[in-house]
Design a protein around this motif. Structure first.
Motif, PDB file in Angstrom:
ATOM      1  N   VAL A  86      -8.695   7.471   0.772  1.00 52.23           N
ATOM      2  CA  VAL A  86     -10.155   7.277   0.814  1.00 52.23           C
ATOM      3  C   VAL A  86     -10.515   6.479   2.064  1.00 52.23           C
ATOM      4  O   VAL A  86     -11.486   6.797   2.770  1.00 52.23           O
ATOM      5  N   GLY A  87      -9.724   5.468   2.370  1.00 48.60           N
ATOM      6  CA  GLY A  87      -9.988   4.632   3.543  1.00 48.60           C
ATOM      7  C   GLY A  87      -9.991   5.432   4.834  1.00 48.60           C
ATOM      8  O   GLY A  87     -10.830   5.222   5.716  1.00 48.60           O
ATOM      9  N   ASN A 104     -21.239   1.203   3.430  1.00 46.82           N
ATOM     10  CA  ASN A 104     -20.551   2.118   4.357  1.00 46.82           C
ATOM     11  C   ASN A 104     -21.629   3.067   4.841  1.00 46.82           C
ATOM     12  O   ASN A 104     -21.788   4.164   4.341  1.00 46.82           O
ATOM     13  N   ASN A 148      -5.820   5.083  -2.363  1.00 46.66           N
ATOM     14  CA  ASN A 148      -6.819   4.208  -1.750  1.00 46.66           C
ATOM     15  C   ASN A 148      -6.842   4.364  -0.238  1.00 46.66           C
ATOM     16  O   ASN A 148      -7.893   4.344   0.392  1.00 46.66           O
ATOM     17  N   LEU A 149      -5.645   4.494   0.322  1.00 47.57           N
ATOM     18  CA  LEU A 149      -5.573   4.662   1.772  1.00 47.57           C
ATOM     19  C   LEU A 149      -6.204   5.990   2.186  1.00 47.57           C
ATOM     20  O   LEU A 149      -6.866   6.081   3.218  1.00 47.57           O
ATOM     21  N   THR A 205     -19.967  11.174   2.561  1.00 45.34           N
ATOM     22  CA  THR A 205     -21.018  10.429   1.872  1.00 45.34           C
ATOM     23  C   THR A 205     -20.998   8.965   2.326  1.00 45.34           C
ATOM     24  O   THR A 205     -19.984   8.463   2.808  1.00 45.34           O
ATOM     25  N   TYR A 206     -22.122   8.333   2.168  1.00 43.62           N
ATOM     26  CA  TYR A 206     -22.280   6.950   2.620  1.00 43.62           C
ATOM     27  C   TYR A 206     -22.987   6.135   1.549  1.00 43.62           C
ATOM     28  O   TYR A 206     -23.604   6.691   0.630  1.00 43.62           O
ATOM     29  N   ASP A 207     -22.902   4.855   1.670  1.00 44.03           N
ATOM     30  CA  ASP A 207     -23.702   3.992   0.819  1.00 44.03           C
ATOM     31  C   ASP A 207     -24.136   2.775   1.642  1.00 44.03           C
ATOM     32  O   ASP A 207     -23.956   2.758   2.861  1.00 44.03           O
ATOM     33  N   GLN A 219     -14.326  13.780  -5.102  1.00 40.02           N
ATOM     34  CA  GLN A 219     -15.607  13.618  -5.784  1.00 40.02           C
ATOM     35  C   GLN A 219     -16.520  14.821  -5.633  1.00 40.02           C
ATOM     36  O   GLN A 219     -17.750  14.698  -5.656  1.00 40.02           O
ATOM     37  N   ALA A 243     -10.090  13.716  -7.781  1.00 42.84           N
ATOM     38  CA  ALA A 243     -10.913  12.558  -8.127  1.00 42.84           C
ATOM     39  C   ALA A 243     -11.411  11.820  -6.893  1.00 42.84           C
ATOM     40  O   ALA A 243     -12.527  11.300  -6.868  1.00 42.84           O
ATOM     41  N   ILE A 244     -10.577  11.764  -5.841  1.00 44.11           N
ATOM     42  CA  ILE A 244     -11.042  11.042  -4.649  1.00 44.11           C
ATOM     43  C   ILE A 244     -11.943  11.916  -3.767  1.00 44.11           C
ATOM     44  O   ILE A 244     -12.625  11.417  -2.889  1.00 44.11           O
ATOM     45  N   GLY A 278      -1.975   2.822  -4.041  1.00 42.50           N
ATOM     46  CA  GLY A 278      -2.086   2.431  -2.631  1.00 42.50           C
ATOM     47  C   GLY A 278      -2.338   3.639  -1.750  1.00 42.50           C
ATOM     48  O   GLY A 278      -3.218   3.615  -0.880  1.00 42.50           O
ATOM     49  N   VAL A 285     -13.237   7.178   5.159  1.00 45.40           N
ATOM     50  CA  VAL A 285     -14.330   6.271   5.519  1.00 45.40           C
ATOM     51  C   VAL A 285     -14.258   5.929   7.007  1.00 45.40           C
ATOM     52  O   VAL A 285     -15.265   5.912   7.712  1.00 45.40           O
ATOM     53  N   LEU A 286     -13.043   5.686   7.466  1.00 44.53           N
ATOM     54  CA  LEU A 286     -12.849   5.352   8.874  1.00 44.53           C
ATOM     55  C   LEU A 286     -13.341   6.480   9.783  1.00 44.53           C
ATOM     56  O   LEU A 286     -14.076   6.258  10.748  1.00 44.53           O
ATOM     57  N   VAL A 329       0.821  -1.216   0.000  1.00 44.01           N
ATOM     58  CA  VAL A 329       0.000   0.000   0.000  1.00 44.01           C
ATOM     59  C   VAL A 329       0.857   1.269   0.000  1.00 44.01           C
ATOM     60  O   VAL A 329       0.596   2.208  -0.753  1.00 44.01           O
ATOM     61  N   LEU A 387     -15.209   4.502  -5.630  1.00 43.83           N
ATOM     62  CA  LEU A 387     -13.777   4.595  -5.343  1.00 43.83           C
ATOM     63  C   LEU A 387     -13.308   3.352  -4.597  1.00 43.83           C
ATOM     64  O   LEU A 387     -14.018   2.830  -3.737  1.00 43.83           O
ATOM     65  N   SER A 388     -12.114   2.900  -4.930  1.00 44.37           N
ATOM     66  CA  SER A 388     -11.513   1.826  -4.134  1.00 44.37           C
ATOM     67  C   SER A 388     -10.850   2.447  -2.928  1.00 44.37           C
ATOM     68  O   SER A 388     -10.347   3.560  -2.996  1.00 44.37           O
ATOM     69  N   ALA A 389     -10.847   1.714  -1.873  1.00 42.58           N
ATOM     70  CA  ALA A 389     -10.205   2.232  -0.670  1.00 42.58           C
ATOM     71  C   ALA A 389      -9.592   1.075   0.102  1.00 42.58           C
ATOM     72  O   ALA A 389     -10.002  -0.068  -0.058  1.00 42.58           O
ATOM     73  N   VAL A 390      -8.600   1.390   0.905  1.00 46.65           N
ATOM     74  CA  VAL A 390      -8.081   0.403   1.848  1.00 46.65           C
ATOM     75  C   VAL A 390      -8.020   1.046   3.218  1.00 46.65           C
ATOM     76  O   VAL A 390      -7.769   2.241   3.344  1.00 46.65           O
ATOM     77  N   VAL A 391      -8.284   0.241   4.220  1.00 49.04           N
ATOM     78  CA  VAL A 391      -8.246   0.717   5.598  1.00 49.04           C
ATOM     79  C   VAL A 391      -7.295  -0.191   6.350  1.00 49.04           C
ATOM     80  O   VAL A 391      -7.408  -1.415   6.243  1.00 49.04           O
TER      81      VAL A 391
END
Lengths: 332, 992
Positions: A51-52, A251, A48-49, A246-248, A204, A201-202, A45, A55-56, A39, B667-671
Motif C-alpha cells: 500500500v505504501g 494523503n 502494508n509496504l 485514491t486520496y484523502d 479496494q 483487500a488492499i 509488513g 501511496v508513494l 517489515v 488501510l495501514s501502510a508503511v513507506v
C-alpha cells in the motif's frame, strides 16, 4: 556514631542507585516506525509496504510527473518565486541537476522501484497463500515497471534495478522500456491463477491489476516501436472499468495540493493547454471545460494562465492510473 | 588513639568491594585535639568586609566561609604540626598563611585581600569535580559572576553572556521577546547536529532544545530562557575539548556550568528588585514612497504608470512595548542548614504587535550539614514561560507579519474596511496583510518546567571527597497557532495547530576524589566518576485547515497532519582523572573516559576520550621573581590536549532503516524512509590542542590571557546523499572533517584606582577560521536555506553558494543593452559559486567599568566583524512585481532601469551584504545608597540600556539576526526576521 552515618551515606547512594538502576536501559525499540527487518519478514509488513508503494507513486511520484512535464512543456506556468519553479520555467542552463523537481521525480521513482524489489525478494521468504504470493509479486512488478517507464519518459538514461552498494548501472531508454515490458508480462503471467483475497483487500476495488498491466504494456510497447504488441495489449484493457489512485485528507491529491490548496498555486495551466495556434482543441472541445477554469491572469513571465479543474478539484479527487482514451488512441 | 571500625561482610558485587575499599581508607583516620582559628577578611583598598570568602586548610577539605561581617571561624583536629591556610574570594587574589601548632589551641588571623584582575586564584569547579584554582588548569576556563549578569538588560542567561567571554560568539537570532540565542564556543563543531554547548545547572544536565512545535517562520525559543539570570551566582565556561573531555560524548561544543545562589549562614537577608523597561525598534528601513505605480509591473517595456498613495507598513507591524521585572529572594540559615529561595516575574513586550513573553519562576536551594563529614543539598526550580508569538520569516510557513510586508505593494491601504475586512496587500502571491496578521493571528506557547537536583557530599576524611548528584529536568511545552477563517494569508479558509512536547532529562553522577601529598613537594589529586543519563522526548501535534467559523482548536476543521513521536536515549560512562601538582608550580593532568550511548551501532556504542594538560607557573620560580618579580606578578604557561564527542547529529533511531507508517482509506501502510540505515554510526570526535599564556603585571593591575586553539573534528556525521539508485536519498555516515583554528585574547586592566574612584577595562578578542576539510561528494546544500547555504570542502560551514554577477575583467558588473545586469557563468558552464560567508573574521568586546563613590557606570561595546548577511528581504522588496521597497521606487523614478530588481532576484549576489557591526550592547548607570539606620541595608538604583546603537552598513533592520533561528549551519540569513530591539530599563534593588 560515625560508623552508623558512614554506612548510611553509602546506604543512601546504594538506595538511589537501586531506584535508578532498573531504568538503566541501553537499547530502545523504536515506537514510531518499524524497521526493515520487521517489515520484510511478515505478511502484514509486506501488504502494508505494498500500500505504501502505491501511496508513494500516487503522491510525490504523480506530483513530479505532472508538474515537471507541464511546466517544461509550457502546458502550465509557474505562479511562485521559489527557485525550483523559476528554474523549471526558465529551462536550459538555468535548470540545474540539483533542482528539487529534477531530483524529485528521479528519486521518488527509484524509491518505488527499491521497495518493489524488496517485496518481490521477500514474498518467497514469508509464508503466504500461493495466490497472495503471485498477486503480490505481480503488484510489485507492475509498480516497478510503471516507475521504470516514468523514468524512461523523462531521462535519457535510467536505472532499472536499485543497488544499495551504489553499483547500479544505467541503461538506455529503449532497454528500460524493454525491462518494464518484461516485468509487466511477468506480472500478467502471475495474475493468471486465483485472485488473492488479501491482495484484493488492499486494492479496494479501485485498481484492476490486469487492466493497469495491459495499459502500461500498451504504452511502453508503443514507445519501443512494437505497435502490434501495443494494440494487442490496449485491446485487453476493459473500457468499462477505470483504475484510480485514491486520496484523502492526509494523503492529498498532489496536483490539488500544488495548484488549488489554500488558493496558493505553484503553477497553473496556460491558456489552450499551452498549445500553439493550429494545434489547439476546438472551442467547444469538452476537455477545455473539464480541465480549465477561465481566467484573465498572467504569470510572472507573461504567460496567460487559467484555473485548474479536471481530476484535481479536491484534496481527495481520484486520479486515473491511465486514461481509457489513451487505449482508444493506440488501438485506433 | 586509633579507632577500629567494624564493617558488615561484603554482600558481593564490585560496587560493594569498592565501597569497602573506600571505607577502609577512612578507617585510618587519627583523632587529635581541636584547634580553632578565627578572624576577619576585608578588601585591602576599601576596607569593606568581604562576605562569602572561603578559608581552607590546604590539601584538605576543611574550611569555612565568612559571614555578613566578614568574619570566619573554623576548627580542626588535623594531626599535623603545621599547615597552610588559604583564603579565597571571588575577584580577589588568594592569600596563604602558614600556621604552626604549638600548645596554642586558638588562633586569630585577619586578611586584607587585593583584587585579582586576572582571576588567577579563582576556584574552578567545572571539569575537575574537586575545586581547583585556575592556576592549576592547563586550559582556559572563563567565568562570569552574578555581578556581570546583573544590569545587562538581558532576560536570558545566554543573552546576558553576550560579549562577556573570549571565544564565545553569542548571537541573538530573533528580536522576539524571548528570541532564540546561539552560543558558539570556538566555532561551529558539527555540520548536522547542534554546536550549542552542554548546559549544566547545579549538576543537572539541562535541556536547551529549540523546539519548533508550531512553525513561526523559522525562529524558535531556546529553552535556556526558562532560567532566571537573577538566580545565578556564577557561570563557568569550558570552551575546549581538553576541559570538556570528562563530560564525554556530549561535550565537544564545550560546557557551560551554571551555579545558582545558595544560602549563607546568618539571619534572613532579603533582596528585592523591580524594573520597568521599554523595547523599541532601533530604526525603520526606507521603503517605496513614490506616488505612482506601474500599470504592468511584470512587463519591462511597458512604462505606463498611474498615481497612488503610499503607506508605511512598518507602522502596522512595530510598536514600542513595555515590560516589568520583579525578583524577590531570601537567604540565610543556621550552622547546619542554609537556604536560598526566590520568586520572580518577568514581562517582556515584543516590538512586533501582539507579541509578549512572560516568565514566572520560583527556586529553592537548601544545604544541610548532616554531620561534620556529610552534607546534602536540594534544589528545586519551577518555571512557567508563556509567550504570545507572531509568525515572521518564512523558511517553511509563509504566513506572517513581516513576511506579508515583504510581499506587499504598499500602495494598498492596509487598514480594514468598515466591516472589518482587511484588503489584500500582496498583489501577486497570497501573503498576509501585515496589519491583519498582527490583529487577527493568534499564536503562542507555554512551558511548565521543573528542574530538581539532589546532591550528597561526603568528606569521610580530609583526603576524600565524594559527590553524588541526581538531576532531573522535566518540561512540557505546548504551542498553538490560529488563523481565522476568511483572511488574506495563504490559509484563507482558516488554520489551527497545536503541538506539545514532553521532555525529560535525567542524570545520575557519582564522583570520588582523593587528594594527598605524595611527597612534601608533590600533591596528587585523583578523581574517578561514573554517570548514568537518560533523555526522553515525546511530541504530539495536529494541524487542521478549513476551520468551522469561531473554532480555534486544531480539531475544529479538516485535520491535514498529525504526529506522535517518542524517543529515548541513554548515556553512560566512567572516567578517571589524575593531577600532580609539583611545588605548586607545575601541574600535570591526565584523564580517560569511557562513554556509551544508545544511539550508536552495536560495535560503536562504547567510546573512549582522553585528555592531558600541563600548567607551569613560571612566576613561582625564584629566578623569575628575582628578575621580573617587581613588574610581572604572575606568569603561567599552559598547554592541553583533549578529546570530546558530539552526538546531537543523530536521533535516537537514525541508525535503523525505518519505515514510516501511514493510513489511507482504512488501510495501514508503511513507506520506506528516505534515510538508509547504518549500523556503524559513532559520535563525532573533536581533538583539540590549546596553548596559552596567562600573565599579570604591575601588582595584578594589568593582566592578559592569551590562547591559541586548534580543533580538529573528525568522524563528522553527515546525512550524506547516497545515489538515488540505491532507492534512498541519504544515509548517516561518519565521513566529514572540520577544523577551527583561532586565538582568544582577554585583557583586563585596572586603569585607575583610589579610595573613591575605580576604572576597569576588560577587552576580549577572538578570531576563528572554520573550515570544512572533508565532505564526501561535491557539497551539501543545507536544508532550510532556499538552496543557498552550503557545506563545501575547503570553505567555512554555511557559505552562500548561488548565482553571481557577470563582470568584466576589472570586476565591474556588465550591463546588457537594456542597462540590466546578467548572471555570470563559470568557465565550466555552471552558474553558481561561493558569494558570501556568514562566519565572522573576528569578534570582540570592550567593557569599561567605572565607579565613583556610590555611582557605577558600565559601558560595553560588542563587535562582530567580517561576515556576510544574505538579505532576502531586499530580494522581494526591490522586485517591481512586489513593489514595496526603496529600489522598486527608484525603478519607478527611472533612476535604474525597470526590471533591475527582478533580474537581480535571479542573480542573488546582489543581496549578499556586509553584516559587520559594532553595537553599544550595554550601558548601565547605578547608584548605591546605604541608609545609616533602619531595616534597609542597601538601595540601588539603576538605568540600563541594551542594544542602544548599532554601527553597521547593513541595509536591513539588523544584521545580527538569523531567520532559521538556532540553525547550526544556516547563518546570516535575514528573511523577515524580527530585529533586536533597543531596550531601556529603569530599576531599583533593595537589600534588607
Amino acid at each position: 556514631m560515625k560508623i552508623h552515618t558512614k554506612i548510611s551515606f553509602w546506604g543512601l547512594v546504594v538506595a538511589v542507585w537501586m531506584t535508578v538502576l532498573p531504568a538503566c536501559q541501553t537499547d530502545f525499540t523504536n515506537p514510531n516506525a518499524p524497521t526493515d527487518a520487521q517489515v520484510l519478514s511478515s505478511r502484514d509488513g509486506l501488504l502494508n509496504l505494498a500500500v505504501g508503494v502505491r501511496v508513494l507513486y500516487a503522491t510525490s511520484g504523480v506530483r513530479f510527473m505532472v508538474e515537471n512535464n507541464a511546466v517544461t512543456a509550457r502546458e502550465a506556468a509557474i505562479t511562485t518565486t521559489f527557485i525550483n519553479m523559476i528554474e523549471l520555467e526558465d529551462g536550459g542552463d538555468a535548470l540545474t541537476d540539483f533542482n528539487t523537481n529534477v531530483e524529485g521525480l528521479w528519486a521518488s521513482m527509484l524509491r518505488v522501484m527499491g521497495a518493489c524489489e524488496d517485496i518481490v525478494a521477500a514474498v518467497d521468504e514469508v509464508e503466504l497463500l500461493a495466490s497472495t504470493r503471485n498477486n503480490l509479486r505481480a503488484y510489485a512488478n507492475i509498480f516497478r515497471a510503471m516507475a521504470i517507464g516514468a523514468l524512461a519518459q523523462n531521462y535519457a538514461e535510467v536505472v532499472i534495478q536499485t543497488n544499495r552498494q551504489n553499483e547500479a548501472s544505467f541503461v538506455s531508454r529503449g532497454e528500460a522500456y524493454a525491462e518494464a515490458i518484461r516485468l509487466l508480462e511477468a506480472a500478467l503471467a502471475d495474475l493468471q491463477g486465483d485472485p488473492s483475497p488479501e491482495v484484493a483487500a488492499i486494492l479496494q476495488g479501485n485498481l484492476n491489476l490486469q487492466d493497469i498491466a495491459n495499459a502500461y504494456l500498451a504504452r511502453f510497447r508503443l514507445f519501443n516501436g512494437n505497435y502490434e504488441g501495443a494494440i494487442q495489449a490496449a485491446a485487453q484493457v476493459s473500457p468499462q472499468r477505470t483504475s484510480v489512485f485514491t486520496y484523502d485528507q492526509l494523503n492529498q491529491n498532489p496536483i490539488w495540493a500544488r495548484v488549488i490548496q489554500n488558493n496558493v498555486p505553484n503553477f497553473r495551466p496556460i491558456d489552450h493547454f499551452g498549445l500553439p495556434e493550429g494545434l489547439r482543441p476546438e472551442a467547444n472541445d469538452g476537455r477545455r471545460a473539464f480541465y480549465l477554469a477561465p481566467s484573465e491572469d498572467i504569470n510572472i513571465n507573461g504567460f496567460p494562465i487559467e484555473g485548474l479543474r479536471g481530476f484535481f478539484e479536491n484534496d481527495n479527487s481520484p486520479i486515473p492510473v491511465y486514461l481509457p482514451g489513451e487505449m482508444a488512441l493506440i488501438t485506433g | 588513639m586509633r579507632k577500629v571500625y567494624l564493617y558488615a561482610p561484603p554482600k558481593g558485587g564490585l560496587l560493594f568491594s569498592f565501597l569497602l575499599l573506600v571505607c577502609c581508607f577512612m578507617g585510618t583516620l587519627q583523632a587529635q585535639n581541636a584547634v580553632t582559628i578565627s578572624g576577619k577578611v576585608s578588601d585591602a583598598r576599601t576596607g569593606e568586609e568581604l562576605i562569602g570568602a572561603t578559608i581552607s586548610i590546604q590539601g584538605t577539605s576543611i574550611g569555612a566561609v565568612t559571614d555578613l561581617d566578614g568574619r570566619y571561624a573554623l576548627s580542626t583536629t588535623l594531626g599535623q604540626e603545621s599547615f597552610t591556610l588559604v583564603v579565597r574570594a571571588i575577584g580577589y587574589s588568594s592569600q596563604n598563611q602558614v600556621v604552626t601548632l604549638g600548645n596554642q589551641s586558638a588562633f586569630t588571623f585577619d586578611f586584607e585581600l587585593t583584587t585579582d584582575v586576572m582571576n588567577l586564584d579563582e576556584v574552578i569547579i567545572t571539569g575537575a569535580s574537586a575545586a581547583t584554582s585556575r592556576r592549576q588548569l592547563g586550559n582556559a576556563v572563563s567565568t562570569v559572576s552574578s555581578r556581570d549578569l546583573a544590569e545587562t538588560g538581558g532576560i536570558a542567561v545566554d543573552q546576558a553572556l553576550q560579549g562577556k567571554i573570549a571565544g564565545a560568539l553569542v548571537q541573538q537570532n530573533s528580536g522576539d521577546p524571548a528570541g532564540g540565542i546561539s552560543v558558539r564556543l570556538r566555532g561551529t563543531s558539527t555540520i548536522t547536529g547542534s554546536s550549542d554547548p552542554l548546559y549544566i545547572i547545579d549538576g543537572v544536565l539541562v535541556n536547551n532544545n529549540s523546539n519548533e512545535l508550531v512553525d513561526i517562520g523559522g525562529a524558535a525559543q531556546n529553552r535556556l530562557v526558562d532560567i532566571n539570570p537573577a538566580d545565578i551566582e556564577r557561570i563557568e565556561v569550558l570552551k575546549g575539548a581538553a576541559a570538556a573531555a570528562i563530560y564525554g560524548s556530549r561535550a565537544s561544543n564545550g560546557v557551560v556550568q551554571i551555579y545558582t545562589k545558595r544560602g549563607k549562614v546568618g539571619k534572613p537577608r532579603f533582596s528585592f528588585s523591580t524594573a520597568v523597561r521599554v523595547n523599541e525598534l532601533r530604526k525603520q528601513i526606507p521603503f517605496n514612497e513614490v506616488p505612482f505605480d506601474w500599470v504592468n509591473p511584470g512587463d519591462r517595456n511597458n512604462l505606463e504608470t498611474f498615481p497612488v498613495e503610499r503607506f508605511n507598513l512598518q507602522d502596522e507591524i512595530f510598536r514600542r512595548a513595555g515590560g516589568t521585572e520583579n525578583n524577590l529572594s531570601v537567604s540565610g540559615g543556621s550552622d547546619k542548614t542554609t537556604y536560598f529561595a526566590s520568586v520572580s516575574y518577568l514581562n517582556n513586550g515584543g516590538i512586533v504587535k501582539n507579541t509578549n513573553f512572560e516568565r514566572i519562576g520560583a527556586r529553592l536551594n537548601v544545604d544541610q550539614t548532616v554531620s561534620d563529614w556529610l552534607k546534602f543539598s536540594f534544589g528545586l526550580n519551577y518555571t512557567r514561560s508563556e509567550s504570545q508569538d507572531m509568525p515572521n520569516g518564512g523558511i517553511n510557513a509563509v504566513d506572517g507579519a513581516i513576511t506579508g510586508f515583504l510581499f506587499s505593494n504598499n500602495r494598498v491601504n492596509p487598514r480594514p474596511n468598515a466591516s472589518g475586512v482587511f484588503p489584500v496587500t500582496s498583489l501577486l502571491v497570497p501573503r498576509t496583510n501585515p496589519a491583519e496578521a498582527v490583529a487577527r493571528f493568534d499564536y503562542g506557547q507555554r512551558t511548565n518546567r521543573v528542574i530538581t537536583n539532589f546532591t550528597l557530599n561526603a568528606n569521610p576524611s580530609e583526603k576524600w571527597n565524594i559527590t553524588y548528584i541526581l538531576g532531573l529536568d522535566y518540561y512540557n511545552q505546548s504551542a498553538f497557532g490560529f488563523i481565522p477563517v476568511g483572511n488574506t494569508s495563504s490559509n484563507a479558509l482558516g488554520w489551527a495547530t497545536r503541538g506539545d512536547a514532553n521532555v525529560t532529562q535525567f542524570n545520575n553522577d557519582l564522583n570520588i576524589s582523593y587528594e594527598t601529598m605524595l611527597t612534601p613537594a608533590i600533591r596528587s589529586t585523583t578523581i574517578a566518576g561514573g554517570t548514568w543519563q537518560q533523555d526522553n522526548f515525546e511530541r504530539i501535534g495536529i494541524t487542521s485547515d478549513r476551520l468551522a467559523p469561531t473554532v480555534r482548536t486544531a480539531v475544529g476543521g479538516t485535520i491535514i497532519s498529525a504526529i506522535d513521536v517518542r524517543s529515548d536515549v541513554s548515556y553512560y560512562g566512567a572516567f578517571v582523572q589524575q593531577t600532580f601538582g609539583i611545588k605548586e608550580k607545575l601541574f600535570v593532568t591526565g584523564a580517560l573516559r569511557y562513554d556509551g550511548a544508545s544511539v550508536f551501532g552495536p560495535e560503536e556504542k562504547i567510546q573512549s576520550y582522553g585528555k592531558g594538560s600541563v600548567s607551569y607557573n613560571l612566576s613561582e620560580e625564584n629566578f623569575f621573581k628575582e628578575t621580573f618579580g617587581s613588574r610581572i606578578s604572575n606568569f603561567k604557561l599552559r598547554a592541553s590536549y583533549g578529546q570530546a564527542g558530539n552526538l546531537t547529529a543523530i536521533g535516537a533511531f537514525d541508525r535503523f532503516l525505518n519505515y514510516n507508517p501511514l493510513a489511507i482509506g482504512g488501510l495501514s501502510a508503511v513507506v520506506p524512509s528516505t534515510l538508509l540505515g547504518n549500523d556503524a554510526l559513532a559520535p563525532e570526535i573533536m581533538n583539540e590542542f590549546e596553548y596559552g599564556i596567562d600573565a599579570s603585571f604591575f601588582g595584578d593591575r594589568l593582566g592578559f590571557e592569551f590562547t591559541v586553539f586548534n580543533q580538529q573534528i573528525t568522524d563528522l556525521l553527515l546525512q550524506r546523499e547516497v545515489a538515488t539508485s540505491t532507492g534512498f536519498a541519504t544515509r548517516f555516515e561518519n565521513v566529514g572533517k572540520m577544523e577551527n583554528r583561532g586565538i582568544e585574547l582577554l585583557v583586563r586592566a585596572n586603569v585607575m584606582r583610589n579610595r573613591d574612584f575605580n576604572w576597569d577595562v576588560t577587552t576580549t578578542f577572538t578570531t576563528n577560521r572554520n573550515e570544512v576539510t572533508q565532505v564526501v561528494g561535491d557539497r551539501i546544500i543545507l536544508p532550510g536555506s532556499f538552496g543557498t547555504s552550503a557545506v563545501i570542502e575547503g570553505q567555512p560551514i554555511g557559505v552562500f553558494f548561488q548565482g553571481f554577477y557577470d563582470r568584466d575583467d576589472a570586476g565591474n558588473i556588465r550591463l546588457d543593452a537594456n542597462g540590466l545586469p546578467r548572471r555570470g557563468v563559470n568557465p565550466d558552464g555552471t552558474n553558481v559559486r561561493v558569494i558570501g560567508d556568514p562566519n565572522p573574521d573576528w569578534f570582540g568586546s570592550v567593557i569599561n567599568d567605572f565607579s565613583y563613590k556610590n555611582f557605577t557606570f558600565r559601558v560595553q561595546f560588542d563587535a562582530v566583524w567580517g561576515f556576510d548577511v544574505f538579505n532576502w528581504n531586499r530580494r522581494l522588496l526591490d522586485n517591481a512585481i512586489f513593489g514595496g521597497g526603496e529600489n522598486a521606487g527608484r525603478e519607478l523614478l527611472g533612476e535604474i532601469p525597470k526590471g533591475t530588481g527582478g533580474v537581480q532576484a535571479g542573480i542573488f549576489e546582489e543581496f549578499v551584504e556586509d553584516g559587520s557591526f559594532v553595537k553599544l550592547r550595554e550601558l548601565a548607570i547605578g547608584y548605591n545608597y546605604r541608609p545609616k539606620s533602619g531595616a534597609i541595608q542597601n538601595v540601588r538604583f539603576n538605568l540600563v540600556g541594551r542594544n542602544l546603537i548599532s554601527f553597521d552598513s547593513y541595509s536591513g533592520w539588523d544584521p545580527e539576526v538569523n531567520t532559521p533561528g538556532q540553525s547550526n549551519g544556516v547563518r546570516g540569513f535575514d528573511f523577515g526576521a524580527v530585529p533586536i530591539p533597543r531596550t531601556i530599563q529603569l530599576g531599583v534593588n533593595l537589600s534588607f
